[in-house]
Structure formats: structure tokens, C-alpha cells
Design an enzyme around this catalytic site. Structure first.
Site, PDB file in Angstrom:
ATOM      1  CE  LYS A 254     -10.729  13.471  -0.311  1.00 18.51           C
ATOM      2  NZ  LYS A 254      -9.376  13.942  -0.582  1.00 18.51           N
ATOM      3  CB  THR A 255     -11.209  15.095   6.497  1.00 17.31           C
ATOM      4  OG1 THR A 255     -10.936  13.940   5.714  1.00 17.31           O
ATOM      5  CG2 THR A 255     -11.654  14.667   7.878  1.00 17.31           C
TER       6      THR A 255
ATOM      7  N   GLY B 211     -11.724  13.759  -4.621  1.00 19.12           N
ATOM      8  CA  GLY B 211     -10.634  14.640  -5.031  1.00 19.12           C
ATOM      9  C   GLY B 211      -9.306  14.132  -4.523  1.00 19.12           C
TER      10      GLY B 211
ATOM     11  N   PRO C 131      -5.580  13.929  -2.562  1.00 12.30           N
ATOM     12  CG  PRO C 131      -4.090  12.234  -1.983  1.00 12.30           C
ATOM     13  CD  PRO C 131      -4.701  12.909  -3.158  1.00 12.30           C
ATOM     14  N   GLY C 132      -5.252  16.116   0.283  1.00 11.80           N
ATOM     15  CA  GLY C 132      -4.800  17.435   0.697  1.00 11.80           C
ATOM     16  C   GLY C 132      -5.641  18.595   0.228  1.00 11.80           C
ATOM     17  CB  VAL C 133      -8.339  19.129  -2.188  1.00 11.78           C
ATOM     18  CG1 VAL C 133      -7.331  18.947  -3.284  1.00 11.78           C
ATOM     19  CG2 VAL C 133      -9.239  17.912  -2.069  1.00 11.78           C
TER      20      VAL C 133
ATOM     21  CB  SER D 204      -7.007  11.887 -22.214  1.00 11.87           C
ATOM     22  OG  SER D 204      -6.009  11.577 -21.286  1.00 11.87           O
TER      23      SER D 204
ATOM     24  CE  LYS E 249      -6.930  14.518 -18.636  1.00 16.90           C
ATOM     25  NZ  LYS E 249      -7.569  13.909 -19.810  1.00 16.90           N
TER      26      LYS E 249
END
Length: 794
Positions: A348-349, A342, A344-346, A676, A719
Site C-alpha cells: 500500500k505504502t 488491505g 499488511p505487506g501487499v 460466514s 477467502k
């Protein structure tokens, strides 16, 4: 004559030996009965008891029998003194012993300077020899060579040299005193050189032995001192042995450790090799072989932890709870290998840290960004100076347990060079069928990684090799909707930044409108990292006001207490400056030749405006905006489709002959590519040609074929979230993407109208401001083409 073995007798030399052979005893008795003189010659082979005349050297020595003594065993011990060398002329054996006819050669030596020099040289060399040799008495030997006769000097020196029987016989056979002296000088040179070499070697060996003995003595003394102090009751080797036995190693590792311990025991403590062995043993003992964290398998507790730490991410939470449920049912399941993908900043870590907390395991993190050396994963071989195990084993040591949660951060940012491919080395680590026997080059024994919960994180998948992707279960974290961001900010970010800046609830308060304003006008991202940063900026501004107010109160001025700062929408420009992002909803206007597309990027979804304009020309198609090959082909396919459907669209068949079409996507410095944008490009071209404006509140995504079919795309969730972020309430998507609807957040499905289409006709019907005439032009009916001036007037 009597043959003798293993000895050569020189003139002027007193020699004792034992006579035992019958023939020799008879010869000795015959000599004793006469003038006590006998001729002694050495036999070639000492092992022959009854030598023949041809097996005896022809040159020997005439000796006087000084003394003879009969021994109890029948042998006779004899002491003889050499008189003169002689050569055998003939030998007879008639009376049971040898009789020899010998010839004596007499040489007269003329005195002179050359002879004196030779005598002096031999005397000096022999003195050196005696000093170096430990077998000869210095005073006795020096007294023995103080003679003027060169023949006697040569014989005396030759008799006392450490020579073989053959070398002594060679000296005996030289009758000329000068030649014999010269030969003795040569032999002395060689013998002195040998003694010097021996002495050097012995000195070196002695020094090494002294050093080793000194070290041993000092080590023993240290042990004794430590024992007195009560510290050294057990030696270091015994302690290591005890640790190895209790470490719980596998059989292979235990054998290796025991062998290395034996080697260490036999090495000098201060040697470099012992340090290498000791470090290796330390690493073998430091790695966890049997210690495991006691897992928390309560699903309710894990669910509470995940809910408390993270808002949203329902699919991921479900997957983790499923994993825990399986572990409750299966006693020894294999480790799980997940890959969070995903922007950055969502989170994950931080999600990995929450999993460790929820399961009660240790958490270790390894960042793989920029790693390009295979040894970082597998370790160096112990032959290299400064060798270390790889990061996998180092992190297992840090964790201290066999079953930690192991996060491999930024797995998509590894690279490779001449030192190997680290992503290929990871294949073994992340394969549940292989990682129970992972071999690190440094440890060189199999280590079990099958109990480890591996979590990899990546921003994109396409940079991860397919073989590595295949070993991981990919879970996508697409990003957050505005509602989710609002909840995350209220629950976590505001409190965290208030603590970081030292503000209390009585000093600052964030209203919903304030947080909404930060999300809409100051950030454009999939995650919440920039939102947290902006909240931190606001907190710092208020913190400064608080400090300034307190400083003023301490002075002479008396001020009222600072009122609590309530952060709402109108206050944001005063604190953070003008809006960084425009309110796109307020500026929306239907325009000819401009359509809104949806694109996927590494940092989440993004909207893309496609512009198309017409110019007088010769049918040339120009595409700008730094588009990649795929998007350029999409534009050409869209143009071909419109030309093929000109009659349906109400256009003359040769409309393109007098017109040039220019397609542009703004932000030309940013490379753009992806399959797309086909329907977006076709809609913009169609709008420009038919002069019908495109609806600005509709965003679209999908690929086009030459027949007008709409093909499915990827990244639909990202999107649609981008469209939602930008205030667009209607979207056009391929019909085949209807299967992705369960992944779309409810907030988006409720607030947006989603149109799933199969053909370009449906797209144009929805996207254009008014419908085109769908009736085809009958054959034979000519349509008057619009004049170029009319087409260009707009």
C-alpha cells in the site's frame, strides 16, 4: 487689607507678587502713604476678581511692604515681608478698598526638653526633605532653619514645603507654635514618604530606559559592523517584508503577516514575545502558497512506471491512470482522496510512492498510528508555550509544493482521549468541498489543500469512523496469488535482497522450485513481506558461506572456488530448517463431522476447520473454540435447520433427545467471529448425524437461515485466495456473490471449481461424499431410529 490669590504668606517670609486689581492698588497706595503695613488674606476662589468679605479666609498675615515697582502695563510689582499672623474681626469697604480690624494672638512658649526634642525632630526631617527634594538649595535652607524660635522655625519650614493652598492655609491658622510644629512634623513625614516613592520609581524607570538605550545602541552598533562587512545592507525587517510580498499568500494571510511584522518591528529584539512573532512569520513563509510541482500527464509514462514498480494490482493501476486522464482534460480539478485497504505487506505504502513518481509530484508520508491528540492534525494555538502547527501543515512545509502526494498511513489505528478526536479533525482535511479553506490553529489563516493528492492506507475499515470513510474512495488490495508472489519475488524481491547482502549473480541463483517452496512451506500470508524476509535469510546464509570460503583461501589451505549456490526446493530445509507449514494437499482425507470453512481476517483470508462430534446425552448443543456471538448464533441456526429437516435427511424426528452435539473450531486461543460460517457448521453437523464423510477438497463460505437459504458474504477474494494457497480446488459460495467474480484473479478461476448455491440442499449435495436420499418420508410412515450404540460406534 488686600485679598490675594494662589498664595499664602507666612510670617518672616519674603514674597514678591503683582497687584493689578483696582481695589488692591488703592489699598496698596493707602498703605504706602502710611506706615507701609498691610494685611494680606487669601481668597477662597482664585477666579473671582472682586471677592466679598465672606469669600476671603479670616486668618491672614500682616506684612511690611519692602519694595514696590510700577510696571508699564499699570500693574504694581510688590515685595513684602510677613510680620505676624492675625485673625479678622471685621471688614469694611468704604473708600473703594477693604479695611480690616484684626486681632493678634500672642503665645509664649516655655522652653523645655519636649520643645527641644520637637525642634530637633522637625529640623532633622526638614534636612531629609531638602536632600530628597531637587528644588531647594541645601545650604540656604539649612541656614534658614537654624533659629531657636519654634514659631519662626514652623513658619519657615511650612513656607518651603510643596503643599496645596488649603494645606498652607491650615498651617497659617494654627496660632500655637507647639501645635504648628507638631503639624509640620506630620506633614514632613508624609512628604518624605512621597519623595522616597517618587525616587524609587524614577530610579526604576531610569534603569529600564538605560537598558533599552543600551540595547538600542548595541543593535545599531551591530548593524554598523555588519554594514562595514558588507552583510547588513538591508535590515532583517526589510528582508521579512520582501519575503512576505513575494510569498504569494492569500489576502487574509498577507494581512495577518503584515500586522505581525508591524508588531515585531515595535518590539525589543530580545523580548520573548518577539521570538513568538518571528516563529509565526517563519511558519507563514515556510508553507508553500504558490509553488507547484509540474505534473507529468503522460499516461504511457505513468503506466510504465507503475508496471515497473508493481506486479498485478490491475484495478488500482487503472484508477490512477483514469485520474491522470481527467487531469489532462480538466485544467483545475479537485484533489483526489483514495483509501487503500488491505492486509499488511501487499504494497500500500510503496504504491503511493509509485503514484508520486508516475505523476512527477513530491511525496510526503504521515503515520497516524497511535495518534490521539487533535492538535497533531490542527496544531496548537499560539497562546501555548512551544506551540507548533499540526502535522498536515508541517508535511506541506516539508513537501515545499501545493500539490504533493500526501500519504496518511495507518488511518485505521488512530485513537481518541481527553485531548480530542483526531479522526474528526481529519474530516475537514479529506473533504474536497471543505479542504480548500483548511484552518490550522497555529497559522489561524485559511490554507488551500484542494490540490493535494491524499492517499490513506488501512488494514481494516471497521475501525475508521463512517463519516471519514464516506470522504474517501476505498480501493481494496486483497493480496497475491501464488503465481503473483512468484513473479514479484523474481522481479523485485530476489534482486533487492541480493543487493542488500552484497551477493552477485555468479554467487547465488533462485530457481522457480526454490521460490515456490518458500511460498508454500515457509510463509502463509496475503502480502509478500515474510517472503522477502525468508529470501533475505537464504541470502545471508549463502553470504556467510562465501565469506568463510574467502577467509580459508587467504590462509594456508587451498580450496576450490565456491560454486554458485542454486536455491531449489530440496535445499531449503538445509538452509531454513524444517517446513513451517504442512503440505495440506498430501494429508487431505474425507472425514465424518469435519468440514473446511473460509474466513476473512485482517491479514487476508484463512481456512477454518469445523469439527462436530456426537455423544450420548439429552440434546445439549455445546460450542467451543472461542467463537463470538455471531458464530454461536449461526451454529444454533444450523442445528435448528437440521432438526426441522430431519425427515429429509433420513433422521428420526426425535434424534436429538438421546444425543449431545459438540461443535469445535480448533485454535481455541484465537477469537473468531463473522457471519460466514453458517453452511460450514450445518454441513459438519449433518455429516456427524448421517455418518456421511465431508469432502476434504471442498471449502465453503456462506450464512444460513432457518429455512435453509444461503446468504451472501464479504471478502470473497481473500477467502478464495486462502483456499488456493492451501491447495483446495473446489469452493462453495452464495449465489448472490457471483457479482464478485470479476475481482477474482484469473489464476484462481482457472485452477478452482467455483460452485454458487442458493440453498443448503445444494451445499450438502456438493460437500458430502455421497448424496442423501432427497425423497421426503411420506406421512404416517415411521422410520426406526438408529440405536444410540450404533450412532456412537463411529
Amino acid at each position: 487689607m488686600m485679598p490675594i490669590r494662589d498664595v499664602v504668606i507666612f510670617p518672616h517670609m519674603m514674597t514678591p507678587f503683582v497687584v493689578g486689581r483696582e481695589s488692591s492698588v488703592r489699598a496698596l497706595e493707602e498703605a504706602m502713604a502710611g506706615d507701609k503695613k498691610i494685611f494680606l488674606a487669601t481668597q477662597h476662589d482664585a477666579s473671582i476678581d472682586e471677592p466679598k468679605p465672606n469669600e476671603i479666609y479670616s486668618v491672614g498675615t500682616i506684612v511690611n511692604i519692602v519694595q514696590s515697582l510700577k510696571l508699564p502695563d499699570g500693574n504694581i510689582k510688590v515685595l513684602v515681608e510677613g510680620v505676624e499672623r492675625a485673625r479678622v474681626v471685621s471688614i469694611s469697604d468704604e473708600e473703594g478698598f477693604f479695611r480690616a480690624q484684626v486681632k493678634i494672638s500672642t503665645y509664649k512658649v516655655e522652653p523645655g526638653q519636649q520643645l527641644d526634642s520637637l525642634i530637633s525632630r522637625v529640623t532633622g526631617l526638614f534636612e531629609q526633605y531638602v536632600k530628597l527634594s531637587q528644588n531647594l538649595n541645601y545650604e540656604t535652607m539649612i541656614a534658614a532653619i537654624r533659629v531657636d524660635d519654634p514659631a519662626r522655625l514652623a513658619d519657615t519650614v511650612g513656607a518651603n514645603l510643596n503643599l496645596t493652598i488649603e494645606e498652607r492655609q491650615e498651617l497659617l491658622e494654627i496660632f500655637d507654635p507647639i501645635d504648628r510644629l507638631t503639624r509640620v512634623a506630620e506633614v514632613l513625614d508624609i512628604e518624605i514618604e512621597k519623595l522616597n516613592v517618587d525616587r524609587t520609581i524614577q530610579g526604576r524607570v531610569k534603569r529600564q530606559m538605560e537598558k533599552a538605550q543600551k540595547e538600542y545602541y548595541l543593535n545599531e552598533k551591530i548593524k554598523a559592523i555588519q554594514k562595514e562587512l558588507g552583510r547588513g545592507e538591508k535590515s532583517e525587517i526589510d528582508e521579512l517584508k520582501k519575503k512576505i510580498e513575494s510569498a504569494g499568500m492569500t489576502k487574509d494571510a498577507l494581512d495577518k503577516a503584515t500586522t505581525e511584522l508591524k508588531r515585531l518591528e515595535n518590539m525589543p529584539p530580545m523580548s520573548a514575545e518577539s521570538t513568538v512573532s518571528r516563529n509565526y512569520l517563519d511558519w507563514l513563509l515556510a508553507v508553500p502558497w504558490k509553488k507547484k510541482s509540474k505534473e507529468i500527464r503522460e499516461l504511457k509514462y505513468a503506466e510504465e512506471v507503475l508496471e515497473a514498480d508493481h506486479y498485478g494490482l490491475e484495478k488500482i493501476k487503472e484508477r490512477i491512470l483514469e485520474f491522470l486522464a481527467v487531469r489532462r482534460l480538466v485544467k483545475n480539478p479537485k484533489g483526489s482522496i483514495l483509501c487503500f485497504v488491505g492486509p499488511p505487506g501487499v504494497g500500500k505504502t510503496s504504491l503511493g510512492m509509485s503514484i508520486a513518481k508516475a505523476t512527477g509530484r513530491k511525496f510526503v508520508r504521515l503515520s497516524l498510528g497511535g495518534v490521539r491528540d487533535e492538535a497533531e492534525i490542527r496544531g496548537h494555538r499560539r497562546t501555548y508555550i512551544g506551540a507548533l502547527p499540526g502535522q498536515i501543515i508541517q508535511m506541506m512545509k516539508k513537501a515545499g509544493t501545493r500539490n504533493p502526494v500526501f500519504m496518511l498511513d495507518e488511518v485505521d489505528k488512530m485513537s481518541m482521549d481527553f485531548r480530542g478526536d483526531p479522526s474528526a479533525a481529519l474530516l475537514e482535511v479529506l473533504d474536497p468541498e471543505q479542504n480548500f479553506m483548511f484552518v490550522d490553529h497555529y497559522l489561524d489563516v485559511e490554507y488551500d489543500l484542494s490540490q493535494v493528492f491524499f492517499i490513506a492506507t488501512a488494514n481494516v475499515l471497521h475501525t475508521i469512523p463512517p463519516a471519514l470513510q464516506d470522504r474517501m474512495e476505498v480501493i481494496r488490495l486483497s493480496g497475491y496469488t501464488e503465481l503473483e508472489k512468484m513473479e514479484i519475488a523474481k522481479r523485485f524481491l530476489v534482486r533487492k535482497q541480493m543487493e542488500a547482502t552484497g551477493l552477485g549473480k555468479d554467487q547465488i541463483e533462485f530457481g522457480d522450485a526454490g521460490i515456490q517452496g518458500l511460498i508454500q512451506y515457509y510463509t502463509r500470508e496475503a502480502g509478500v513481506r515474510n517472503l522477502e524476509r525468508e529470501i533475505g535469510n537464504v541470502c545471508r546464509k549463502i553470504a556467510r558461506q562465501v565469506v568463510n570460503n574467502e577467509s580459508s583461501k587467504e590462509g594456508k589451505e587451498k580450496k576450490q572456488p565456491l560454486a554458485k549456490a542454486v536455491i531449489d526446493g530440496p535445499k531449503l530445509p538445509d538452509l531454513l530448517g524444517p517446513w513451517r507449514f504442512r503440505d495440506l494437499e498430501a494429508e487431505k482425507k474425507n472425514e465424518i463431522g469435519a468440514s473446511v470453512g473460509l474466513a476473512w481476517t485482517e491479514v487476508g483470508g484463512q481456512i477454518l476447520t469445523v469439527e462436530c462430534t456426537l455423544m450420548e446425552g439429552k440434546g445439549k448443543l455445546t460450542i467451543t473454540g472461542k467463537l463470538g456471538d455471531v458464530m454461536q448464533e449461526s451454529a444454533q441456526a444450523a442445528m435448528s435447520f437440521i432438526r426441522s429437516r430431519a425427515h429429509t435427511l433420513g433422521l428420526p424426528r426425535d434424534f436429538y433427545r438421546n444425543l449431545d452435539v459438540h461443535i469445535h473450531i480448533p485454535e481455541g486461543a484465537i477469537p473468531k467471529d463473522g457471519p460466514s460460517a453458517g453452511i460450514t457448521l450445518a454441513t459438519a453437523i449433518c455429516s456427524a448425524l448421517t455418518r456421511i464423510p465431508v469432502r476434504a477438497d471442498v471449502a465453503m463460505t456462506g450464512e444460513i437461515t432457518l429455512r435453509g437459504k444461503v446468504l451472501p458474504i464479504g471478502g470473497l477474494k481473500e477467502k478464495l485466495m486462502a483456499a488456493h494457497r492451501h491447495g483446495i480446488h473446489e469452493a462453495i459460495m452464495p449465489k448472490e456473490n457471483e457479482k464478485d467474480l470479476p475481482d477474482i484473479p484469473d489464476a484462481i478461476k482457472q485452477n478452482m471449481k467455483l460452485n454458487f448455491v442458493e440453498s443448503m440442499d445444494e451445499v450438502l449435495r456438493i460437500a458430502l461424499e455421497r448424496e442423501l436420499s432427497s425423497l421426503p418420508i411420506p406421512p404416517g410412515v415411521e422410520v426406526q431410529p438408529p440405536k444410540a450404540e450404533e450412532a456412537l460406534a463411529h
